[in-house]
Design a protein around this motif. Structure first.
Motif, short mmCIF file in Angstrom:
data_model
loop_
_atom_site.label_atom_id
_atom_site.label_comp_id
_atom_site.label_asym_id
_atom_site.label_seq_id
_atom_site.Cartn_x
_atom_site.Cartn_y
_atom_site.Cartn_z
N GLU A 316 0.83 -1.21 0.00
CA GLU A 316 0.00 0.00 0.00
C GLU A 316 0.86 1.25 0.00
N ARG A 317 1.94 1.26 0.79
CA ARG A 317 2.82 2.43 0.82
C ARG A 317 3.49 2.63 -0.54
N VAL A 318 3.92 1.52 -1.17
CA VAL A 318 4.56 1.63 -2.48
C VAL A 318 3.58 2.16 -3.51
N ALA A 319 2.33 1.70 -3.47
CA ALA A 319 1.34 2.14 -4.45
C ALA A 319 1.02 3.62 -4.29
N LEU A 320 1.05 4.14 -3.07
CA LEU A 320 0.74 5.55 -2.84
C LEU A 320 1.85 6.48 -3.33
N LEU A 321 3.07 5.93 -3.48
CA LEU A 321 4.17 6.79 -3.91
C LEU A 321 4.08 7.15 -5.39
N GLU A 322 3.39 6.36 -6.18
CA GLU A 322 3.31 6.59 -7.62
C GLU A 322 2.04 7.36 -7.95
N GLN A 323 2.19 8.54 -8.56
CA GLN A 323 1.05 9.40 -8.87
C GLN A 323 0.91 9.70 -10.35
N ARG A 324 1.77 9.16 -11.19
CA ARG A 324 1.71 9.49 -12.61
C ARG A 324 0.53 8.82 -13.31
N VAL A 325 0.22 7.57 -12.91
CA VAL A 325 -0.95 6.87 -13.45
C VAL A 325 -1.68 6.23 -12.28
N PRO A 326 -2.98 5.95 -12.44
CA PRO A 326 -3.70 5.25 -11.36
C PRO A 326 -3.10 3.87 -11.11
N VAL A 327 -2.95 3.53 -9.84
CA VAL A 327 -2.42 2.23 -9.42
C VAL A 327 -3.54 1.50 -8.67
N GLN A 328 -4.01 0.40 -9.24
CA GLN A 328 -5.08 -0.39 -8.63
C GLN A 328 -4.46 -1.48 -7.76
N GLN A 343 14.79 -2.71 1.89
CA GLN A 343 15.17 -3.29 0.61
C GLN A 343 13.96 -3.76 -0.18
N LEU A 344 12.98 -4.37 0.50
CA LEU A 344 11.77 -4.80 -0.20
C LEU A 344 11.03 -3.61 -0.79
N GLU A 345 10.95 -2.53 -0.04
CA GLU A 345 10.27 -1.35 -0.55
C GLU A 345 10.98 -0.80 -1.78
N GLN A 346 12.31 -0.78 -1.75
CA GLN A 346 13.06 -0.31 -2.92
C GLN A 346 12.83 -1.24 -4.11
N MET A 347 12.78 -2.54 -3.85
CA MET A 347 12.54 -3.50 -4.93
C MET A 347 11.19 -3.26 -5.59
N PHE A 348 10.13 -3.12 -4.78
CA PHE A 348 8.79 -2.91 -5.34
C PHE A 348 8.68 -1.53 -6.02
N ILE A 349 9.40 -0.55 -5.51
CA ILE A 349 9.38 0.78 -6.15
C ILE A 349 10.00 0.69 -7.55
N ASN A 350 11.13 -0.03 -7.66
CA ASN A 350 11.76 -0.16 -8.98
C ASN A 350 10.85 -0.88 -9.96
N ASN A 377 4.73 -19.51 -0.33
CA ASN A 377 5.39 -18.34 -0.92
C ASN A 377 4.38 -17.23 -1.12
N LEU A 378 4.84 -16.01 -0.93
CA LEU A 378 4.05 -14.84 -1.31
C LEU A 378 4.32 -14.55 -2.78
N VAL A 379 3.26 -14.51 -3.57
CA VAL A 379 3.38 -14.25 -5.01
C VAL A 379 2.72 -12.91 -5.29
N VAL A 380 3.53 -11.92 -5.68
CA VAL A 380 3.05 -10.57 -5.98
C VAL A 380 3.11 -10.37 -7.48
N GLY A 381 2.02 -9.87 -8.04
CA GLY A 381 1.97 -9.59 -9.46
C GLY A 381 1.77 -8.10 -9.73
N ILE A 382 2.60 -7.52 -10.59
CA ILE A 382 2.49 -6.12 -10.99
C ILE A 382 2.29 -6.10 -12.49
N GLU A 383 1.10 -5.69 -12.92
CA GLU A 383 0.73 -5.72 -14.34
C GLU A 383 0.66 -4.31 -14.90
N ASP A 384 1.25 -4.13 -16.08
CA ASP A 384 1.13 -2.86 -16.78
C ASP A 384 0.40 -3.09 -18.10
#
Length: 445
Positions: A316-328, A343-350, A377-384
């Motif tokens: 949630e914190r990582v998603a709030l940092l990005e304001q250029r496009v809507p992040v669902q 380190q995890l936060e930096q990874m998700f930000i990149n 395992n935690l499986v996180v998906g980031i789709e563009d």
């Protein structure tokens, strides 16, 4: 020869020969008894009665003798027949008697015990081999002399993209393995839909006297990538050290000359060009210094300081940092990680930054983040919704970038952070539409 075969076929059985021998043994008794009764002038009726009783007596004795000899042999024959058919539960009786039949029964019982133990060991070894093949992560294939698949494990079936039952009996050409079958031992190949590199181990063995070929594939993608990263880190350290040592005095000298340029008198255009040149030198030296420092960060990533981290609030914190496009952000289960939150936060930000950049290149469509739990395992998906990935093999190679102003550090650093936490990152093109999907696997605490 024909006569010998005819005689051999008409040879009487053992029981008939035993009855014949008993008859021959009893014949002198009948003769002596008949002669003795004739000499005693016994009448015919008592003579026939006595001879009949003697015949019945000898017949019973012969039958008992034959039964006592033939029944144990028939029992032993039945036991041997059961052993030949693979049934080791029968045992011969009379093994305790101290005679030839007892010794034979003891030996047959010992043979049955030995065969039963060997069969149990064979079944256990077969079950162990089947279990090993089932849990092996390395694909394994066995082909006969006709290049038909005779053995495959679950990992091999998954690599072929077929159910296990539909793999057997197909040729190497039908399965797409003819190149591997013709290759030499300990060679590296690319095979399957995944961008993986496989080390081929090849061996020959025999089954039922026929030659077979065994193929074992070991995934060496991660070890090779780790070796590449080690080489890149060494190169970055050397280049970073040498460049930093050179850029620092260049920037310092350019700044000093620019400060003294204010006191220079002369042609205005010449002074202006002089100042502008020094400004460019100072600016580029500063930019190159920051560029080198970003690569040195990749080479000097510290080990993670592990602590309990909630995955949901972090995303949630990582998603709030990005304001250029809507992040669902799709809601997911509560997951606790044992990881370094910074380190995890930096990874998700990149990863999110790359996804947003890709979406901006294709109409600024929303980016979607979701997570789930699969096999501890935690499986996180980031789709563009960008244009997709053209080259998936070099995505995590340092210095490689497809962006005009990219440095080639973001994805390599993210992969390094994920592997430091025992995880992995994969980037694939989406099947349900345009764009790419970053899939992050992290072990759950």
């Amino acid at each position: 020869m024909a006569y010998e075969r005819h005689v051999r076929k008409r040879k009487p059985s053992a029981i008939r020969r035993a009855w014949l021998f008993c008859f021959l043994l009893a014949l002198p008794t009948f003769l002596f008894a008949g002669i003795l009764l004739w000499q005693q002038h016994v009448t015919a009726a008592p003579t026939f009665l006595l001879l009949f009783c003697l015949f019945i007596y000898l017949l019973l004795i012969a039958a008992s003798l034959i039964e006592g000899l033939m029944r144990p042999l028939q029992t032993l024959s039945n036991v041997v027949s059961s052993l030949r058919e693979g049934d080791y539960s029968f045992r011969a009786r009379g093994a305790s008697s101290a005679d030839a039949l007892g010794e034979l029964a003891s030996e047959i019982n010992a043979l049955a015990d030995l065969l039963q133990k060997q069969r149990v060991r064979s079944l256990e070894a077969t079950a162990l081999l089947a279990r090993i093949l089932e849990v092996m992560h390395a694909p394994l294939f066995a082909f006969d002399r006709e290049d038909l698949l005779q053995l495959v494990n679950n990992a091999g079936a998954q690599l072929l993209g077929r159910p296990l039952a539909r793999c057997f009996g197909h040729s190497a050409a039908e399965l797409g393995l003819e190149n591997l079958l013709a290759s030499s031992d300990q060679t590296v190949h690319s095979f399957g839909t995944r961008p993986s590199r496989w080390l081929l181990r090849k061996a020959l063995f025999r089954q039922d006297g026929a030659p077979h070929t065994l193929l074992l594939l070991a995934d060496v993608s991660q070890p090779l990538q780790e070796e590449e990263q080690i080489a890149w880190k060494r190169l970055i350290r050397v280049l970073g050290h040498e460049l930093s040592n050179s850029l620092a005095p260049i920037k310092s000298i350019a700044g000093s000359l620019l400060a003294r340029a204010e006191k220079i008198s002369g042609d205005e255009s010449t002074v202006h060009d002089f100042r502008r040149g020094l400004s460019v030198i100072e600016s580029r030296a500063d930019s190159l210094h920051r560029f080198v420092q970003s690569y040195r960060l990749l080479a000097q990533l510290p080990p993670p300081h592990l602590k309990a981290v909630q995955a949901g609030p972090l995303l949630e914190r990582v998603a709030l940092l990005e304001q250029r496009v809507p992040v669902q952000l799709d809601p997911g289960p509560t997951v606790l990680l044992n990881a370094d939150p910074d380190q995890l936060e930096q990874m998700f930000i990149n990863l999110l930054t790359n996804a947003v950049d890709a979406s901006l290149s294709n109409g600024a469509k929303p980016v979607r983040i979701g997570w789930r739990v699969a096999e501890s395992n935690l499986v996180v998906g980031i789709e563009d919704s960008g244009l997709g990935i053209a080259n998936t093999e070099n995505l995590f190679v340092p210095f490689y970038t497809t962006k005009p102003k990219g440095s080639g550090v973001g994805l390599a650093l993210a992969q390094q952070i994920a592997r430091a936490h025992g995880g992995e990152i994969r980037l694939v093109n989406r099947e349900d539409g345009p764009g790419a999907r970053a899939i992050i696997h992290l072990p759950i605490a």
